[in-house]
Design a protein around this motif. Structure first.
Motif, mmCIF file in Angstrom:
data_model
loop_
_atom_site.group_PDB
_atom_site.id
_atom_site.type_symbol
_atom_site.label_atom_id
_atom_site.label_comp_id
_atom_site.label_asym_id
_atom_site.label_seq_id
_atom_site.Cartn_x
_atom_site.Cartn_y
_atom_site.Cartn_z
ATOM 1 N N VAL A 1 0.865 -1.183 0.000
ATOM 2 C CA VAL A 1 0.000 0.000 0.000
ATOM 3 C C VAL A 1 0.901 1.232 0.000
ATOM 4 O O VAL A 1 1.920 1.265 0.692
ATOM 5 C CB VAL A 1 -0.901 0.008 1.260
ATOM 6 N N ARG A 2 0.516 2.223 -0.788
ATOM 7 C CA ARG A 2 1.265 3.479 -0.775
ATOM 8 C C ARG A 2 0.311 4.641 -0.996
ATOM 9 O O ARG A 2 -0.781 4.481 -1.538
ATOM 10 C CB ARG A 2 2.345 3.490 -1.842
ATOM 11 N N GLU A 3 0.758 5.804 -0.577
ATOM 12 C CA GLU A 3 0.024 7.037 -0.861
ATOM 13 C C GLU A 3 0.590 7.596 -2.165
ATOM 14 O O GLU A 3 1.810 7.633 -2.348
ATOM 15 C CB GLU A 3 0.215 8.032 0.283
ATOM 16 N N ARG A 4 -0.267 7.989 -3.049
ATOM 17 C CA ARG A 4 0.167 8.395 -4.386
ATOM 18 C C ARG A 4 1.167 9.546 -4.364
ATOM 19 O O ARG A 4 2.104 9.584 -5.160
ATOM 20 C CB ARG A 4 -1.036 8.775 -5.238
ATOM 21 N N ASP A 5 1.011 10.484 -3.452
ATOM 22 C CA ASP A 5 1.929 11.622 -3.432
ATOM 23 C C ASP A 5 3.221 11.331 -2.661
ATOM 24 O O ASP A 5 4.094 12.176 -2.586
ATOM 25 C CB ASP A 5 1.246 12.884 -2.915
ATOM 26 N N ALA A 6 3.369 10.121 -2.100
ATOM 27 C CA ALA A 6 4.605 9.689 -1.444
ATOM 28 C C ALA A 6 4.908 8.247 -1.861
ATOM 29 O O ALA A 6 4.901 7.336 -1.042
ATOM 30 C CB ALA A 6 4.463 9.800 0.071
ATOM 31 N N PRO A 7 5.165 8.013 -3.151
ATOM 32 C CA PRO A 7 5.271 6.647 -3.659
ATOM 33 C C PRO A 7 6.450 5.843 -3.135
ATOM 34 O O PRO A 7 6.450 4.629 -3.244
ATOM 35 C CB PRO A 7 5.361 6.838 -5.171
ATOM 36 N N ARG A 8 7.436 6.487 -2.556
ATOM 37 C CA ARG A 8 8.584 5.738 -2.031
ATOM 38 C C ARG A 8 8.300 5.108 -0.676
ATOM 39 O O ARG A 8 9.018 4.209 -0.248
ATOM 40 C CB ARG A 8 9.803 6.639 -1.929
ATOM 41 N N THR A 9 7.277 5.578 0.002
ATOM 42 C CA THR A 9 6.895 5.007 1.292
ATOM 43 C C THR A 9 5.854 3.929 1.039
ATOM 44 O O THR A 9 4.744 4.228 0.598
ATOM 45 C CB THR A 9 6.326 6.097 2.224
ATOM 46 N N VAL A 10 6.229 2.681 1.295
ATOM 47 C CA VAL A 10 5.374 1.539 0.983
ATOM 48 C C VAL A 10 5.167 0.715 2.243
ATOM 49 O O VAL A 10 6.109 0.421 2.969
ATOM 50 C CB VAL A 10 6.018 0.665 -0.126
ATOM 51 N N LEU A 11 3.938 0.352 2.493
ATOM 52 C CA LEU A 11 3.571 -0.489 3.624
ATOM 53 C C LEU A 11 3.255 -1.880 3.083
ATOM 54 O O LEU A 11 2.414 -2.026 2.199
ATOM 55 C CB LEU A 11 2.339 0.105 4.318
ATOM 56 N N THR A 12 3.954 -2.902 3.582
ATOM 57 C CA THR A 12 3.739 -4.279 3.138
ATOM 58 C C THR A 12 2.953 -5.027 4.204
ATOM 59 O O THR A 12 3.354 -5.049 5.366
ATOM 60 C CB THR A 12 5.080 -4.988 2.882
ATOM 61 N N LEU A 13 1.836 -5.620 3.799
ATOM 62 C CA LEU A 13 0.936 -6.290 4.739
ATOM 63 C C LEU A 13 0.536 -7.662 4.219
ATOM 64 O O LEU A 13 0.460 -7.882 3.012
ATOM 65 C CB LEU A 13 -0.339 -5.463 4.912
ATOM 66 N N SER A 14 0.216 -8.543 5.143
ATOM 67 C CA SER A 14 -0.430 -9.800 4.765
ATOM 68 C C SER A 14 -1.919 -9.498 4.614
ATOM 69 O O SER A 14 -2.396 -8.463 5.103
ATOM 70 C CB SER A 14 -0.212 -10.849 5.853
ATOM 71 N N THR B 1 -4.334 -10.743 6.227
ATOM 72 C CA THR B 1 -4.884 -10.636 7.581
ATOM 73 C C THR B 1 -4.572 -9.282 8.198
ATOM 74 O O THR B 1 -5.427 -8.657 8.824
ATOM 75 C CB THR B 1 -4.328 -11.769 8.477
ATOM 76 N N GLN B 2 -3.350 -8.813 8.018
ATOM 77 C CA GLN B 2 -2.965 -7.503 8.551
ATOM 78 C C GLN B 2 -3.741 -6.382 7.870
ATOM 79 O O GLN B 2 -4.136 -5.417 8.522
ATOM 80 C CB GLN B 2 -1.464 -7.278 8.366
ATOM 81 N N LEU B 3 -3.962 -6.501 6.567
ATOM 82 C CA LEU B 3 -4.732 -5.478 5.856
ATOM 83 C C LEU B 3 -6.166 -5.424 6.363
ATOM 84 O O LEU B 3 -6.709 -4.342 6.592
ATOM 85 C CB LEU B 3 -4.713 -5.722 4.350
ATOM 86 N N ARG B 4 -6.787 -6.580 6.572
ATOM 87 C CA ARG B 4 -8.156 -6.603 7.121
ATOM 88 C C ARG B 4 -8.197 -5.940 8.492
ATOM 89 O O ARG B 4 -9.103 -5.157 8.787
ATOM 90 C CB ARG B 4 -8.672 -8.039 7.201
ATOM 91 N N ALA B 5 -7.214 -6.227 9.339
ATOM 92 C CA ALA B 5 -7.165 -5.621 10.673
ATOM 93 C C ALA B 5 -6.990 -4.108 10.578
ATOM 94 O O ALA B 5 -7.634 -3.356 11.312
ATOM 95 C CB ALA B 5 -6.036 -6.240 11.493
ATOM 96 N N LEU B 6 -6.143 -3.654 9.678
ATOM 97 C CA LEU B 6 -5.938 -2.210 9.493
ATOM 98 C C LEU B 6 -7.229 -1.545 9.035
ATOM 99 O O LEU B 6 -7.623 -0.503 9.571
ATOM 100 C CB LEU B 6 -4.837 -1.978 8.457
ATOM 101 N N LEU B 7 -7.916 -2.134 8.059
ATOM 102 C CA LEU B 7 -9.158 -1.552 7.567
ATOM 103 C C LEU B 7 -10.247 -1.526 8.642
ATOM 104 O O LEU B 7 -10.984 -0.557 8.744
ATOM 105 C CB LEU B 7 -9.640 -2.299 6.333
ATOM 106 N N ARG B 8 -10.327 -2.569 9.450
ATOM 107 C CA ARG B 8 -11.291 -2.577 10.570
ATOM 108 C C ARG B 8 -10.986 -1.455 11.537
ATOM 109 O O ARG B 8 -11.894 -0.771 12.027
ATOM 110 C CB ARG B 8 -11.247 -3.920 11.306
#
Length: 57
Positions: free
Chosen positions: A32-45, A47-54
């Motif tokens: 996952v990244r924010e379009r205006d900061a493409p070098r900052t990337v968050l890598t999730l499984s 399960t982790q993505l579902r937890a973040l969205l919740r």
């Protein structure tokens, strides 16, 4: 790393495309990244993505 990924813009992003989140599949994970900061990337499984969205809701 991020140049070879197929990024998709979130359907919940703003209309002008400046304030958006992009996601891409990477192996068994999701990046996952924010379009205006493409070098900052968050890598999730998935399960982790579902937890973040919740948490964000």
């Amino acid at each position: 790393m991020t140049a070879t990924l197929r990024w998709q813009k979130s359907s919940f992003s703003g209309g002008n495309g400046e304030n958006c989140i992009e996601v891409a599949a990477q192996g068994e994970g999701i990046v996952v990244r924010e379009r205006d900061a493409p070098r900052t990337v968050l890598t999730l499984s998935p399960t982790q993505l579902r937890a973040l969205l919740r948490t964000l809701k």
